[in-house]
Design a protein around this motif. Sequence first.
Motif, short mmCIF file in Angstrom:
data_model
loop_
_atom_site.label_atom_id
_atom_site.label_comp_id
_atom_site.label_asym_id
_atom_site.label_seq_id
_atom_site.Cartn_x
_atom_site.Cartn_y
_atom_site.Cartn_z
N ASP A 230 0.80 -1.22 0.00
CA ASP A 230 0.00 0.00 0.00
C ASP A 230 0.84 1.27 0.00
O ASP A 230 0.37 2.33 0.34
CB ASP A 230 -0.96 -0.01 1.19
CG ASP A 230 -0.24 -0.13 2.52
OD1 ASP A 230 0.99 -0.31 2.52
OD2 ASP A 230 -0.91 -0.04 3.56
N LYS A 231 2.10 1.18 -0.42
CA LYS A 231 2.95 2.36 -0.50
C LYS A 231 2.49 3.22 -1.69
O LYS A 231 1.82 2.75 -2.59
CB LYS A 231 4.40 1.96 -0.66
CG LYS A 231 4.92 1.14 0.53
CD LYS A 231 6.38 1.35 0.70
CE LYS A 231 6.95 0.51 1.80
NZ LYS A 231 6.62 0.91 3.12
N SER A 232 2.89 4.47 -1.70
CA SER A 232 2.45 5.41 -2.73
C SER A 232 3.13 5.14 -4.08
O SER A 232 4.19 4.50 -4.15
CB SER A 232 2.77 6.84 -2.29
OG SER A 232 4.17 7.06 -2.33
N LEU A 233 2.51 5.64 -5.14
CA LEU A 233 3.11 5.53 -6.47
C LEU A 233 4.45 6.26 -6.52
O LEU A 233 5.38 5.81 -7.19
CB LEU A 233 2.17 6.08 -7.53
CG LEU A 233 0.86 5.32 -7.74
CD1 LEU A 233 0.02 6.00 -8.80
CD2 LEU A 233 1.14 3.88 -8.13
N GLU A 234 4.54 7.37 -5.80
CA GLU A 234 5.79 8.12 -5.74
C GLU A 234 6.92 7.26 -5.14
O GLU A 234 8.06 7.29 -5.60
CB GLU A 234 5.62 9.39 -4.92
CG GLU A 234 6.85 10.25 -4.89
CD GLU A 234 6.64 11.53 -4.11
OE1 GLU A 234 7.66 12.20 -3.84
OE2 GLU A 234 5.50 11.88 -3.77
N PHE A 235 6.58 6.47 -4.12
CA PHE A 235 7.57 5.58 -3.51
C PHE A 235 8.13 4.61 -4.55
O PHE A 235 9.34 4.44 -4.67
CB PHE A 235 6.96 4.80 -2.34
CG PHE A 235 7.86 3.74 -1.79
CD1 PHE A 235 8.85 4.08 -0.88
CD2 PHE A 235 7.74 2.42 -2.19
CE1 PHE A 235 9.71 3.10 -0.37
CE2 PHE A 235 8.59 1.44 -1.69
CZ PHE A 235 9.58 1.79 -0.78
N TYR A 236 7.25 3.97 -5.32
CA TYR A 236 7.70 3.01 -6.32
C TYR A 236 8.38 3.68 -7.50
O TYR A 236 9.25 3.10 -8.14
CB TYR A 236 6.55 2.11 -6.78
CG TYR A 236 6.16 1.13 -5.71
CD1 TYR A 236 6.99 0.08 -5.36
CD2 TYR A 236 4.95 1.27 -5.03
CE1 TYR A 236 6.64 -0.81 -4.36
CE2 TYR A 236 4.59 0.38 -4.04
CZ TYR A 236 5.44 -0.65 -3.71
OH TYR A 236 5.10 -1.52 -2.72
N SER A 237 7.99 4.89 -7.81
CA SER A 237 8.66 5.64 -8.87
C SER A 237 10.11 5.91 -8.49
O SER A 237 11.01 5.81 -9.31
CB SER A 237 7.92 6.95 -9.13
OG SER A 237 8.58 7.69 -10.12
N ASP A 238 10.33 6.24 -7.22
CA ASP A 238 11.68 6.51 -6.72
C ASP A 238 12.45 5.22 -6.38
O ASP A 238 13.68 5.23 -6.35
CB ASP A 238 11.62 7.38 -5.47
CG ASP A 238 11.12 8.78 -5.76
OD1 ASP A 238 11.20 9.22 -6.93
OD2 ASP A 238 10.64 9.44 -4.82
N ASN A 239 11.74 4.14 -6.10
CA ASN A 239 12.34 2.87 -5.69
C ASN A 239 11.68 1.69 -6.41
O ASN A 239 11.10 0.82 -5.77
CB ASN A 239 12.16 2.67 -4.18
CG ASN A 239 12.65 3.82 -3.37
OD1 ASN A 239 13.85 3.95 -3.16
ND2 ASN A 239 11.75 4.66 -2.92
#
Length: 98
Positions: free
Chosen positions: A17-26
């Motif tokens: 449930d992490k944010s899209l921004e989290f996965y974009s950066d990682n």
Amino acid sequence: MKTKKKYLMLVFEENSDKSLEFYSDNPYRGRLSDIVYGDNVKELMISSDGHSNEGLFYVLYSAVDGTMISYGIIDFAAITDEISSKENLSKAKISLLL
């Protein structure tokens, strides 16, 4: 790395449930979804399962020298620019050596 292709793209999906921004950066913190090899963006657009990878997360490497080129959310227009920059930089380095 032994491949006849110039680029390797690892494709990831979010897995919590992490944010899209989290996965974009990682992107590598997600679940590995696909591994794509290609000599150009057109070849990188072809996923191994026949589904589109557009909008998922990626890390793009040079299969020639193993360097990371870019990462983030898959946007093939942006990836085209990144590959062009990488190739132009490589050509400039070769010119300096001659």
